[in-house]
Design a protein around this motif. Structure first.
Motif, PDB file in Angstrom:
ATOM      1  N   ASN A 162    -100.955   0.267 -28.594  1.00  0.00           N
ATOM      2  CA  ASN A 162    -100.182   1.298 -29.279  1.00  0.00           C
ATOM      3  C   ASN A 162     -99.717   2.313 -28.238  1.00  0.00           C
ATOM      4  O   ASN A 162    -100.420   3.273 -27.927  1.00  0.00           O
ATOM      5  N   TYR A 163     -98.513   2.083 -27.711  1.00  0.00           N
ATOM      6  CA  TYR A 163     -98.016   2.914 -26.619  1.00  0.00           C
ATOM      7  C   TYR A 163     -97.755   4.345 -27.060  1.00  0.00           C
ATOM      8  O   TYR A 163     -97.851   5.275 -26.256  1.00  0.00           O
ATOM      9  N   GLN A 164     -97.421   4.543 -28.322  1.00  0.00           N
ATOM     10  CA  GLN A 164     -97.187   5.895 -28.814  1.00  0.00           C
ATOM     11  C   GLN A 164     -98.462   6.724 -28.730  1.00  0.00           C
ATOM     12  O   GLN A 164     -98.442   7.875 -28.269  1.00  0.00           O
ATOM     13  N   VAL A 165     -99.584   6.141 -29.144  1.00  0.00           N
ATOM     14  CA  VAL A 165    -100.863   6.854 -29.086  1.00  0.00           C
ATOM     15  C   VAL A 165    -101.287   7.072 -27.637  1.00  0.00           C
ATOM     16  O   VAL A 165    -101.693   8.175 -27.250  1.00  0.00           O
ATOM     17  N   LEU A 166    -101.200   6.023 -26.828  1.00  0.00           N
ATOM     18  CA  LEU A 166    -101.598   6.126 -25.426  1.00  0.00           C
ATOM     19  C   LEU A 166    -100.797   7.213 -24.708  1.00  0.00           C
ATOM     20  O   LEU A 166    -101.356   8.041 -23.979  1.00  0.00           O
ATOM     21  N   THR A 167     -99.492   7.193 -24.922  1.00  0.00           N
ATOM     22  CA  THR A 167     -98.623   8.155 -24.250  1.00  0.00           C
ATOM     23  C   THR A 167     -98.906   9.577 -24.711  1.00  0.00           C
ATOM     24  O   THR A 167     -99.032  10.497 -23.891  1.00  0.00           O
TER      25      THR A 167
END
Length: 345
Positions: free
Chosen positions: A289-294
């Motif tokens: 989940n790139y949105q959460v990671l970012t």
């Protein structure tokens, strides 16, 4: 209360600092973030380097990331303004035109003022994503009072509506009451005075708060009391009942309200562990989940990402850096690793 029992709410980093005599005095040696003010900062050199990175035949992504992930948010804003003054072009739009995919999204977020990024994520959480109990609570419960006030002001300016109105229209029940109370920013400040009587009263009130008419007490205690007092309440509740308050939450609440209260309890007990758990969950999905990671790596990079890394390594037996290396692919991998900064052995 025993010494061990009294330290129940301390994070790994806080425990280490307490042994060093530096608990709650991290300024004595620096930030607990991974990203710090670049001491040899030259806005002119950075502007020239970014121009060169996007003006050639091929985009130099590594040069772009080397600049943006090694400058503080304030320094990145200075670079953005200077870029516009010297070129009459918008740095954000120039980089968007040169990049794509997850890497583009990370670079955009790096160049956003913190309040604008939080306001955008809060709006997305409240409008149609079904993540109000997750993302909205994360932002409302973990930002400092000044950060929260600025976020809500930007929210109103950008979307022409108060966040409270969106919370009222998009959420229900205890979740709505929790988010509204957090958005008001009415949490008491820590005075340094331990009020044992109030702690005992809060524990008793939570033990007796059954039924819809009494559930508002949970909202009051969880959103109005200062964190130091709440850690004492959580510990005393376990001492009195023989089990953690989270067990009562799971038995008494369901759905989004349960998730929100459990998240709040963890934020109160150990904020870095709360973020470590969210990062681990984001990495365990079929596609990270790139949105959460970012969002987490950028928002915590200048505050407590070192603490988050320590909690991640302690709980999951593997460093956050290695976990990112193994799970993340593509152009954004270097950006996320640069924000994480280093391996934890």
């Amino acid at each position: 209360m025993s010494v061990a029992h009294g330290k129940m709410g301390l994070s790994l980093t806080q425990e280490i600092l307490s042994h060093l005599g530096l608990a709650n005095k991290t300024a004595a040696w620096g930030t607990l973030g991974t990203l710090r003010t670049f001491l040899s900062f030259s806005v002119d050199k950075d502007v020239q380097r970014l121009l060169k990175a996007i003006a050639g035949q091929g985009v130099d992504c590594l040069a772009i990331l080397d600049v943006l992930t090694n400058r503080s948010r304030e320094q990145r804003q200075l670079i953005s303004r200077a870029f516009h003054e010297r070129t009459q072009q918008d740095l954000l739009k120039s980089l968007q035109a040169a990049l794509s995919g997850n890497l583009e999204r990370i670079v955009v977020d790096l160049l956003q003022p913190a309040a604008h990024l939080d306001a955008r994520e809060l709006r997305k959480a409240l409008k149609g994503s079904g993540s109000a109990e997750d993302v909205a609570l994360e932002i409302l419960a973990t930002r400092t009072p000044p950060q929260l006030r600025e976020c809500l002001a930007v929210y109103k300016h950008n979307f022409q509506v108060d966040a409270a109105e969106d919370i009222k229209s998009e959420t229900r029940g205890i979740l709505r009451d929790l988010l509204l109370a957090l958005a008001k920013g009415g949490r008491e400040a820590y005075t340094g005075i331990i009020d044992y009587n109030l702690a005992a009263q809060d524990v008793q009130a939570l033990k007796q708060a059954e039924g819809p008419s009494r559930e508002r007490m949970w909202v009051l205690v969880f959103t109005q009391r200062n964190p130091e007092h709440l850690v004492r309440v959580l510990n005393q509740y376990q001492w009195d009942t023989g089990h953690e308050l989270e067990k009562t939450v799971r038995a008494r609440f369901h759905g989004a309200a349960c998730v929100a209260l459990l998240s709040l309890a963890l934020v109160i007990r150990n904020t870095p562990l709360y973020f470590a758990d969210k990062l681990h969950q984001a990495l365990q999905e079929t596609e990270p989940n790139y949105q959460v990671l970012t969002r987490i790596l950028i928002s915590r990079s200048e505050t407590d990402l070192l603490s988050i890394r320590a909690e991640f390594r302690k709980k999951y037996g593997k460093s956050l850096y290695s976990s990112l290396q193994d799970a993340v692919k593509g152009g954004c991998r270097s950006a996320l690793l640069a924000l994480c900064r280093a391996e934890d052995l």
